[in-house]
Design a protein around this motif. Sequence first.
Motif, PDB file in Angstrom:
ATOM      1  N   THR A  73       0.904  -1.540   0.256  1.00 16.15           N
ATOM      2  CA  THR A  73      -0.399   0.060  -0.062  1.00 16.15           C
ATOM      3  C   THR A  73       0.948   1.520  -0.053  1.00 16.15           C
ATOM      4  O   THR A  73       2.199   1.432   0.771  1.00 16.15           O
ATOM      5  CB  THR A  73      -0.944  -0.120   0.997  1.00 16.15           C
ATOM      6  N   SER A  77       1.515   3.915   7.954  1.00 18.73           N
ATOM      7  CA  SER A  77       0.722   4.396   9.085  1.00 18.73           C
ATOM      8  C   SER A  77       1.339   4.197   9.591  1.00 18.73           C
ATOM      9  O   SER A  77       2.577   4.734  10.262  1.00 18.73           O
ATOM     10  CB  SER A  77      -0.649   3.422   9.151  1.00 18.73           C
ATOM     11  N   THR A  79       0.492   4.451  14.070  1.00 19.13           N
ATOM     12  CA  THR A  79      -0.372   3.867  15.101  1.00 19.13           C
ATOM     13  C   THR A  79       0.064   4.225  16.621  1.00 19.13           C
ATOM     14  O   THR A  79       1.097   4.524  16.924  1.00 19.13           O
ATOM     15  CB  THR A  79      -0.526   2.619  15.363  1.00 19.13           C
ATOM     16  N   LYS A 118      -9.062  12.668  11.440  1.00 19.90           N
ATOM     17  CA  LYS A 118      -9.532  11.926  11.335  1.00 19.90           C
ATOM     18  C   LYS A 118     -10.759  12.117  12.811  1.00 19.90           C
ATOM     19  O   LYS A 118      -9.942  12.565  14.504  1.00 19.90           O
ATOM     20  CB  LYS A 118      -9.260  10.491  12.133  1.00 19.90           C
ATOM     21  N   SER A 130      -5.371   5.621  14.579  1.00 22.40           N
ATOM     22  CA  SER A 130      -4.620   4.908  13.993  1.00 22.40           C
ATOM     23  C   SER A 130      -4.571   6.253  12.471  1.00 22.40           C
ATOM     24  O   SER A 130      -5.431   6.557  12.197  1.00 22.40           O
ATOM     25  CB  SER A 130      -4.435   3.310  12.668  1.00 22.40           C
ATOM     26  N   LEU A 131      -3.780   6.684  12.165  1.00 22.82           N
ATOM     27  CA  LEU A 131      -3.521   6.871  10.771  1.00 22.82           C
ATOM     28  C   LEU A 131      -2.864   6.877   9.142  1.00 22.82           C
ATOM     29  O   LEU A 131      -1.780   6.450   9.400  1.00 22.82           O
ATOM     30  CB  LEU A 131      -3.138   8.639  11.612  1.00 22.82           C
ATOM     31  N   SER A 132      -3.787   6.674   8.481  1.00 18.35           N
ATOM     32  CA  SER A 132      -2.652   6.164   6.954  1.00 18.35           C
ATOM     33  C   SER A 132      -3.300   7.175   5.855  1.00 18.35           C
ATOM     34  O   SER A 132      -4.043   8.117   6.456  1.00 18.35           O
ATOM     35  CB  SER A 132      -3.512   5.167   6.553  1.00 18.35           C
ATOM     36  N   ASP A 135      -6.632   8.045   5.624  1.00 23.06           N
ATOM     37  CA  ASP A 135      -7.880   9.881   6.230  1.00 23.06           C
ATOM     38  C   ASP A 135      -7.296  10.861   5.621  1.00 23.06           C
ATOM     39  O   ASP A 135      -7.475  11.808   6.158  1.00 23.06           O
ATOM     40  CB  ASP A 135      -7.252   9.536   7.452  1.00 23.06           C
ATOM     41  N   PHE A 143       1.366   9.842   1.852  1.00 20.00           N
ATOM     42  CA  PHE A 143       1.270  10.038   3.542  1.00 20.00           C
ATOM     43  C   PHE A 143       2.576   9.443   3.774  1.00 20.00           C
ATOM     44  O   PHE A 143       2.670   7.895   3.710  1.00 20.00           O
ATOM     45  CB  PHE A 143      -0.006   8.823   3.559  1.00 20.00           C
ATOM     46  N   VAL A 176       6.214   8.690   9.007  1.00 26.09           N
ATOM     47  CA  VAL A 176       5.605   7.445   9.122  1.00 26.09           C
ATOM     48  C   VAL A 176       5.790   6.603   9.137  1.00 26.09           C
ATOM     49  O   VAL A 176       7.064   6.177   8.448  1.00 26.09           O
ATOM     50  CB  VAL A 176       4.431   8.544   7.758  1.00 26.09           C
ATOM     51  N   HIS A 179       5.086   2.952  15.207  1.00 26.11           N
ATOM     52  CA  HIS A 179       3.641   2.929  16.020  1.00 26.11           C
ATOM     53  C   HIS A 179       4.055   2.566  17.938  1.00 26.11           C
ATOM     54  O   HIS A 179       5.096   2.765  17.675  1.00 26.11           O
ATOM     55  CB  HIS A 179       3.971   0.725  15.613  1.00 26.11           C
TER      56      HIS A 179
END
Length: 216
Positions: A73, A77, A79, A118, A130-132, A135, A143, A176, A179
């Motif tokens: 992808t 993300s 998190t 979000k 979680s942001l990706s 959003d 991103f 980015v 976690h």
Amino acid sequence: MSRRIGVPFLGVLGLGALLVAPLACQKRDEGAGKAAPVPPLDPGSAPAAPPPPAPAAPAAPEPAPAAAAPAATPGGSITGKIVLSGPVAKAKPQGTLYLVARRISDNPSARGTLIAVKKLPATSFPLPFSLSGADMPFQNGPFDGELTITARIDQDGDPMSHQKGDVFGSLPKVQVGSHDVKLVLDQVQKETESLAGGGGPMMGQPGGGAMPAGHP
């Protein structure tokens, strides 16, 4: 008279015997030189035919091609969890939580370009998030990179106005792909302000403007 006849007769017999003996020996010698005829083989006693060659072992099947790895992808993300500091937790803030990611601005007094936003319920904490790229409200780049993350509990539910008493917190630089990020809400809005005024671009528009620190 009989004696005279008998002697020649015996001589003749002896001469014949001498002639016959060599002939007999010659025949025996010729017979000995010839190979004895081979008797025909009995079908029952014939040697067995050699067994047919064993069939070749089947070739091993070629290994199936490895399944193609799923396409990655674009972007990653971020998190983690949102927590309340001690003093803020005692106030029991209520409202709607807005989580915002922006590009880091070169101007410390200006907001960076909005990347992702979000809306989360501010009902219980710690609150996982979680942001990706999913959003991102605008396609203004991938991103990725380093972002500023801000969370605010908005009392009136309107992201364009910040009410006195809103609780917020921010992280000035998050990569980015990070976690287990911990974002602490440890600040309280002291004055009511509106982002729709002349303080810069409206929320969701690229670019930055002069805004008080802590605004999403």
